[in-house]
Write a protein that holds these residues in place. Sequence first.
Motif, PDB file in Angstrom:
ATOM      1  N   LEU A   1       0.823  -1.209   0.000  1.00  0.00           N
ATOM      2  CA  LEU A   1       0.000   0.000   0.000  1.00  0.00           C
ATOM      3  C   LEU A   1       0.860   1.263   0.000  1.00  0.00           C
ATOM      4  N   TYR A   2       1.919   1.283   0.807  1.00  0.00           N
ATOM      5  CA  TYR A   2       2.777   2.466   0.864  1.00  0.00           C
ATOM      6  C   TYR A   2       3.374   2.768  -0.508  1.00  0.00           C
ATOM      7  N   ALA A   3       3.834   1.741  -1.184  1.00  0.00           N
ATOM      8  CA  ALA A   3       4.428   1.941  -2.510  1.00  0.00           C
ATOM      9  C   ALA A   3       3.392   2.488  -3.480  1.00  0.00           C
ATOM     10  N   HIS A   4       2.143   2.011  -3.367  1.00  0.00           N
ATOM     11  CA  HIS A   4       1.093   2.517  -4.253  1.00  0.00           C
ATOM     12  C   HIS A   4       0.776   3.986  -3.950  1.00  0.00           C
ATOM     13  N   LEU A   5       0.718   4.335  -2.651  1.00  0.00           N
ATOM     14  CA  LEU A   5       0.478   5.737  -2.293  1.00  0.00           C
ATOM     15  C   LEU A   5       1.614   6.625  -2.782  1.00  0.00           C
TER      16      LEU A   5
ATOM     17  N   GLY B   1       3.398   6.018  -5.387  1.00  0.00           N
ATOM     18  CA  GLY B   1       3.208   6.116  -6.824  1.00  0.00           C
ATOM     19  C   GLY B   1       2.164   7.148  -7.202  1.00  0.00           C
ATOM     20  N   VAL B   2       1.107   7.263  -6.406  1.00  0.00           N
ATOM     21  CA  VAL B   2       0.078   8.271  -6.666  1.00  0.00           C
ATOM     22  C   VAL B   2       0.693   9.657  -6.606  1.00  0.00           C
ATOM     23  N   GLN B   3       1.495   9.927  -5.562  1.00  0.00           N
ATOM     24  CA  GLN B   3       2.065  11.257  -5.414  1.00  0.00           C
ATOM     25  C   GLN B   3       3.183  11.518  -6.421  1.00  0.00           C
ATOM     26  N   ALA B   4       3.780  10.461  -6.939  1.00  0.00           N
ATOM     27  CA  ALA B   4       4.821  10.615  -7.966  1.00  0.00           C
ATOM     28  C   ALA B   4       4.220  10.739  -9.364  1.00  0.00           C
ATOM     29  N   GLY B   5       2.887  10.652  -9.437  1.00  0.00           N
ATOM     30  CA  GLY B   5       2.228  10.781 -10.728  1.00  0.00           C
ATOM     31  C   GLY B   5       2.246   9.527 -11.566  1.00  0.00           C
ATOM     32  N   GLU B   6       2.529   8.375 -10.949  1.00  0.00           N
ATOM     33  CA  GLU B   6       2.618   7.111 -11.694  1.00  0.00           C
ATOM     34  C   GLU B   6       1.271   6.384 -11.660  1.00  0.00           C
ATOM     35  N   ILE B   7       0.218   7.068 -12.034  1.00  0.00           N
ATOM     36  CA  ILE B   7      -1.133   6.533 -11.934  1.00  0.00           C
ATOM     37  C   ILE B   7      -1.323   5.310 -12.831  1.00  0.00           C
ATOM     38  N   ASP B   8      -0.761   5.383 -14.015  1.00  0.00           N
ATOM     39  CA  ASP B   8      -0.974   4.289 -14.971  1.00  0.00           C
ATOM     40  C   ASP B   8      -0.328   2.978 -14.518  1.00  0.00           C
ATOM     41  N   GLU B   9       0.646   3.080 -13.628  1.00  0.00           N
ATOM     42  CA  GLU B   9       1.360   1.874 -13.205  1.00  0.00           C
ATOM     43  C   GLU B   9       0.723   1.218 -11.979  1.00  0.00           C
ATOM     44  N   LEU B  10      -0.343   1.852 -11.418  1.00  0.00           N
ATOM     45  CA  LEU B  10      -0.965   1.314 -10.215  1.00  0.00           C
ATOM     46  C   LEU B  10      -1.856   0.127 -10.560  1.00  0.00           C
ATOM     47  N   PRO B  11      -1.908  -0.897  -9.703  1.00  0.00           N
ATOM     48  CA  PRO B  11      -2.755  -2.062  -9.971  1.00  0.00           C
ATOM     49  C   PRO B  11      -4.234  -1.692  -9.878  1.00  0.00           C
ATOM     50  N   GLU B  12      -5.060  -2.371 -10.634  1.00  0.00           N
ATOM     51  CA  GLU B  12      -6.488  -2.099 -10.673  1.00  0.00           C
ATOM     52  C   GLU B  12      -7.130  -2.333  -9.309  1.00  0.00           C
ATOM     53  N   GLU B  13      -6.624  -3.328  -8.594  1.00  0.00           N
ATOM     54  CA  GLU B  13      -7.181  -3.628  -7.274  1.00  0.00           C
ATOM     55  C   GLU B  13      -7.049  -2.428  -6.337  1.00  0.00           C
ATOM     56  N   PHE B  14      -5.907  -1.752  -6.345  1.00  0.00           N
ATOM     57  CA  PHE B  14      -5.689  -0.589  -5.503  1.00  0.00           C
ATOM     58  C   PHE B  14      -6.655   0.529  -5.867  1.00  0.00           C
ATOM     59  N   ILE B  15      -6.869   0.759  -7.153  1.00  0.00           N
ATOM     60  CA  ILE B  15      -7.771   1.824  -7.601  1.00  0.00           C
ATOM     61  C   ILE B  15      -9.200   1.530  -7.172  1.00  0.00           C
ATOM     62  N   GLU B  16      -9.627   0.260  -7.274  1.00  0.00           N
ATOM     63  CA  GLU B  16     -10.982  -0.098  -6.867  1.00  0.00           C
ATOM     64  C   GLU B  16     -11.176   0.096  -5.364  1.00  0.00           C
ATOM     65  N   ARG B  17     -10.172  -0.309  -4.596  1.00  0.00           N
ATOM     66  CA  ARG B  17     -10.285  -0.119  -3.146  1.00  0.00           C
ATOM     67  C   ARG B  17     -10.299   1.361  -2.781  1.00  0.00           C
ATOM     68  N   ALA B  18      -9.524   2.161  -3.504  1.00  0.00           N
ATOM     69  CA  ALA B  18      -9.521   3.608  -3.253  1.00  0.00           C
ATOM     70  C   ALA B  18     -10.882   4.212  -3.553  1.00  0.00           C
ATOM     71  N   ALA B  19     -11.529   3.755  -4.620  1.00  0.00           N
ATOM     72  CA  ALA B  19     -12.849   4.264  -4.976  1.00  0.00           C
ATOM     73  C   ALA B  19     -13.877   3.908  -3.907  1.00  0.00           C
ATOM     74  N   LYS B  20     -13.794   2.691  -3.369  1.00  0.00           N
ATOM     75  CA  LYS B  20     -14.726   2.278  -2.321  1.00  0.00           C
ATOM     76  C   LYS B  20     -14.510   3.092  -1.043  1.00  0.00           C
ATOM     77  N   ARG B  21     -13.241   3.329  -0.720  1.00  0.00           N
ATOM     78  CA  ARG B  21     -12.953   4.126   0.471  1.00  0.00           C
ATOM     79  C   ARG B  21     -13.494   5.541   0.321  1.00  0.00           C
ATOM     80  N   GLN B  22     -13.355   6.090  -0.854  1.00  0.00           N
ATOM     81  CA  GLN B  22     -13.820   7.444  -1.107  1.00  0.00           C
ATOM     82  C   GLN B  22     -15.328   7.541  -0.984  1.00  0.00           C
ATOM     83  N   ALA B  23     -16.031   6.498  -1.424  1.00  0.00           N
ATOM     84  CA  ALA B  23     -17.494   6.522  -1.418  1.00  0.00           C
ATOM     85  C   ALA B  23     -18.078   6.227  -0.042  1.00  0.00           C
ATOM     86  N   ARG B  24     -17.309   5.516   0.795  1.00  0.00           N
ATOM     87  CA  ARG B  24     -17.847   5.096   2.092  1.00  0.00           C
ATOM     88  C   ARG B  24     -17.771   6.244   3.103  1.00  0.00           C
ATOM     89  N   THR B  25     -18.836   6.440   3.817  1.00  0.00           N
ATOM     90  CA  THR B  25     -18.854   7.463   4.866  1.00  0.00           C
ATOM     91  C   THR B  25     -18.202   6.917   6.112  1.00  0.00           C
TER      92      THR B  25
END
Length: 637
Positions: free
Chosen positions: A602-606, A608-632
Motif C-alpha cells: 500500500l505504501y508503494a502505491h500511495l 506512486g500516486v504522489q509521484a504521478g505514476e497513476i498508470d502503473e498502479l494495480p487495478e485492485e488498488f484503484i478499486e479499493r480507493a474508490a470504495k474508500r472514497q465513497a464510504r462514509t
Amino acid sequence: MAVHDADDDPFEAQRATVDDSIRRLFREYGLDNTVEYAVGILASLVARLLDLIPPLMLGLAIDSIFLQEQAFSLRFVPDAWLPSTQEGQFALTVGIIAGSFLLGAVFHWLRNWGWNASAQNITHEIRVDSYSQMQRLGMEFFSDKQTGELMSILSNDVNQLERFLNDGLNSASRLIVMVIAIAAILFTLNPQLALVALVPVPLIAAFTYAFITIIRPKYKKMRATVGSLNSRLENNLGGIQVIKSSNTERYEDDRVDDASMEYYDANWDAIWTRIKFFPTLQAISGVGFVLTFLVGGYWIFAGAPGPLTGTLSVGDFVVFITLTQQLIWPMAQFGQIINMYQRADASSARIFGLMDEPGVLAEDADTDLVVEDGRVEYDGVTFGYDEDPIVENIDFTVEPGETAALVGPTGAGKSTVLKLLLRMYDVDSGAIRIDGQDVRNVSLRSLRQSIGYVSQDTFLFYGTVRENIAYGTFTADDEAVVEAAKAAEAHDFISDLPNGYDTMVGERGVKLSGGQRQRVSIARAILKDPEILVLDEATSDVDTETEMLIQRSLDDLTENRTTFAIAHRLSTIKDAEGIVVLEDGRIVERGEHDELLENGGLYAHLWGVQAGEIDELPEEFIERAAKRQARTEAGDD
C-alpha cells in the motif's frame, strides 16, 4: 447537516437520568448562599407585612376618626399610649402610614438584594461548573453534539434558572406572605366575608394543576428546538465563506427559516397555552373581589345577606376591598410562577444531565507522568465509538528520540491513533505506555503537558498573535515567543503585520491565511518544548517553499525528541526511522521508506500516486480507493 426534528432532543438521554432537578439545585448550590436567601426571605416577609399597614390604618381611620363609630385602638399597643384627641389620632395614623412606606422601601431594597445576589451567585457557579465538566468529557461525547446545542445549555438554560431564582422565587415569597397574611387579617376582621373573598383559591389550585400537566411537554419540545436553531445559526456563521463561494445564500435562508419555524411552532404552542391560562386565572382571581364587593356592599346598606350574620363596619369593608384587590394580583401571578418553575425544571434537568454525563475521562490526579526517555508503546490498542472499532489491534513501539510516521488513505484511523495517546479518547482494550507508564494511570494535566500537538485543523483563539503563540505556556517572555516564531518560520510574516506580534488575529484566526495560522500553531508547540511531539498534517496548509522552511525547523525540533508525524505528502516523512501504514483501522505494513517501496504494498502505491505514476498502479488498488472514497467514515482520519 440536517436540523434536529422538534421531538429529537439531543440531550434526552442525559436529561432522563435526572430526578428532582430543582431540589438538587438548592441542595448543591443553595446552601452556599444561605445568607443571601435568608435576607431575601426575611426582607420579603417584613416588606409585605409593612405593605398591609396602610389599608388597615385607613379602615381604622374611617371607623374611629372620620365616622367615630368605634374607639381608636391599635392591637398590641396600650390605649394609654394613644392620643385622645381626634387631631392627635389622625396625626399618629399619618405617621404610621408614612413610616410603613419608608421602612417598606428599605426592606424592599434588601429583598431585591437578597434574591438577586443569590440568583447571580448560583447561576455563575452553575455556568462555570457546567463548562468545566464539559471540558473534561471525552471527545466521543462531542461527536453527536453541535456547538449551538451546547451553547444553549450554557446560555439559555442557565438564564432560565436565573429568572426563576430571582423573579420566580421573589414572586413566590410575595404570594405566600400576602395570601397567609391577608387571609389572617380578613378572618380576624370578619370570618364570614373572608370565606367569600377566598372562594377563588381552590379554583386557582385546580386550574394551575391542569396547566402544569399541559405545559410540561411543550417546554420540553421548545428546549430541543432552540438548541437546534442555535446549532444551525452557529454552523452557518462558521461556514459563511463556503456559503458565499457556493452561492447558496437562498438555500441557507430556507434552512434557517425551517429551523426558526420549528422553534416558532414549539414556542408559540407554549405561548398559546400561557395566554389562555393567565387571563382565565386573573378572571378567576377577580371573582373574589367582585363577590367581596357585592356581599360586603349589600351588607353595609341592607344588613347581613342570606345565611350571614352580624354587622360590617364601613372601615372593615374598605379594608376588605383594599386587601382583596392586593390579593388578586399575587394570585394572578401564580401562573407566571408555575410557568417559570416549569421552564427552570426543564433547563436544570438538561444542565444536571450534562454534569452527570459519564463520558468524563477517569484520571488519578495524584500520579504525574514522568518522561525520562520518551519511549512510547502501543500494545494491542483497539477503540471505537460504538460496537464497530475504528482502530483495531494497533501494536508498535517508538524508541526514545525516534520519529514514527503514520501513513494511510483517508479514514484509515491515523489521527485517532494519536488522539488516543493524548487521551482525547480512552482505549477500549490494550494499553498505551510512555516509559512504561499507562497513560490512563497518570493525570491528564501531566500527560498533555508532556506532549506538543499540532493539528491539521489549526485553531487560533480571538486575541493577538503573541497570545496565541504563548497559549498554554503563559509564563513565556517576549524573547521566547519571538524565538519560537522564528523556528516556525513565522517571524517574518508576523513582523509585516500592522501591529506585529500585537496584531489581533480575529475569530478563529480569520485575519491570517491558512499557512500563517499553521505556522503560529507550530510556534506554539515549539515554545511549549514538550518531551513528545505530535504533528498531525502540520504543514498541510502551506505552500511547498514554506513547507521546506518549516520542515528544516522541525528537523531541529524533532532531533533527540520522540515524534509522531502524519502526512499525506509522503516526501515529508520518508526519512522517519519507522513508518506505520494503516488501512481500515489496522496496521498493514511497517518499516523504513526504501524497505516499504521494495515491498510493493500500500505504501508503494500511495507513493506512486504522489509521484504521478497513476498508470502503473494495480487495478485492485484503484478499486479499493474508490470504495474508500465513497464510504462514509464514522471516525477521524
